[in-house]
Design an enzyme around this catalytic site. Sequence first.
Site, PDB file in Angstrom:
ATOM      1  N   GLU A   1       0.857  -1.192   0.000  1.00 46.25           N
ATOM      2  CA  GLU A   1       0.000   0.000   0.000  1.00 46.25           C
ATOM      3  C   GLU A   1       0.887   1.234   0.000  1.00 46.25           C
ATOM      4  O   GLU A   1       1.772   1.349   0.853  1.00 46.25           O
ATOM      5  CB  GLU A   1      -0.916   0.014   1.237  1.00 46.25           C
ATOM      6  CG  GLU A   1      -1.964  -1.075   1.229  1.00 46.25           C
ATOM      7  CD  GLU A   1      -2.891  -1.012   2.442  1.00 46.25           C
ATOM      8  OE1 GLU A   1      -2.699  -0.112   3.305  1.00 46.25           O
ATOM      9  OE2 GLU A   1      -3.791  -1.853   2.538  1.00 46.25           O
TER      10      GLU A   1
ATOM     11  N   HIS B   1      -7.889   1.789   1.710  1.00 47.22           N
ATOM     12  CA  HIS B   1      -7.871   1.409   3.132  1.00 47.22           C
ATOM     13  C   HIS B   1      -8.756   2.336   3.970  1.00 47.22           C
ATOM     14  O   HIS B   1      -8.331   2.867   5.005  1.00 47.22           O
ATOM     15  CB  HIS B   1      -6.431   1.427   3.674  1.00 47.22           C
ATOM     16  CG  HIS B   1      -6.233   0.488   4.829  1.00 47.22           C
ATOM     17  ND1 HIS B   1      -5.104  -0.281   4.985  1.00 47.22           N
ATOM     18  CD2 HIS B   1      -7.011   0.209   5.912  1.00 47.22           C
ATOM     19  CE1 HIS B   1      -5.193  -0.986   6.096  1.00 47.22           C
ATOM     20  NE2 HIS B   1      -6.348  -0.718   6.679  1.00 47.22           N
TER      21      HIS B   1
END
Length: 309
Positions: free
Chosen positions: A264, A283
Amino acid sequence: MKKIVITEFMDESAVASLRASFHVVYDPKLVDDTEHLIAELSNADGLIVRNRTQVRGDLLAACAQATVIGRLGVGLDNIDVAACQAQGIQVIPATGANALAVAEYVIGTAMVLRRGAYQSSEQVASGLWPRASLSNGREISGTCLGLMGFGGIGQLTAKLAQCLGMRVVAHDPMLPMDHSAWSQSGVQSVSMDQLIAQADVISLHVPLTPSTSNMLSAERIAQMKPGTIVINTSRGGIVDEAAVAAALRQGHLGGAAFDVFEPEPLGPGSPWQGCSNVILTPHIAGVTAESNVRVSSMIASAVAQALKA
C-alpha cells in the site's frame, strides 16, 4: 504535564479533550517524517497511531518513556505488540468502534457488484440507453454470504446480510463451536472448503498472521463458484490479489471489492489494471465521519485513563 504524540489524523474534538489534561503534539504528517517523529517520542508518555505508523525497531526504541500506545483502528500488524509488552507499554486498539463502517462497506459493495448497473451514468447522460445490457444484474436476497473470520465485524456483517435475506456461513477455527455467537446469530460454522463451495459472496475478516497469509490462494479462488464476489477489508497479503484479478479477467469471478493491498499504495504494474466490475478503495472501509468520532473518542478516553492511572 504528560506528553502524547499523535502521528495520523484524529477527530479534532477528541484531540481537544486530550489537550485539556496533557501536552499534545498532533500532526497527521508525522507518520511521513521519521526523524521528527523519533525526536518527539524521546520524551513522550503516550503515542496514538493509525495503520501507517510502524511501531517497531528504531521508532519503538525511541518510546523509552512511553507507557501506552493507542491504535485508531483494530488491526495491530503495524505494531510489535510483543516488544511493546516487553518494554512495559500497553497497546490499546479501538475494538468495535469501526465495525459498522466496515460491515456497511461489505454489504454495500456486494450489492453494487452483483447488480452491475451503477457505472452507466456517463452513458445515460450522453443519450445512450444501455437498458438491455444492464438488465441482467443479480439480487442479493437468497444468496449465501461466506465470512472468513467471525469476530465482532464479521458478526455485525452477518446481521446486516440476514436483514437483506442472505444466508450466512462462516469459518473461524479460533471461535469454539459452543461459543454463543453461533447460536445467537443463526450463522452456520463451516470448514474453509464448505464455505468456498457454498458462498456467492466471500468476505474476509481475519488479521494478517503467518497462518492467514495467502489464506485465499489461487487454488482456493479457482474452486469458487462461477460469479462469486470477493471482498477484502482485512489486510493485504491474506488474498492472492493477482489470482483474483486473473479470475476476473477470465470471467470466473463476478466481481471484487478490495480496500487493502500488498503493498500500500499499489505500485507500477498493479495486477488490478484492466479489471472490470472491481471496486478499489485506499484502506478506508472502517473510516467514516461517524466511525472516526467513535474511534477517536474511544482511544482518547482509554489513553487518558491509562496515563492518569
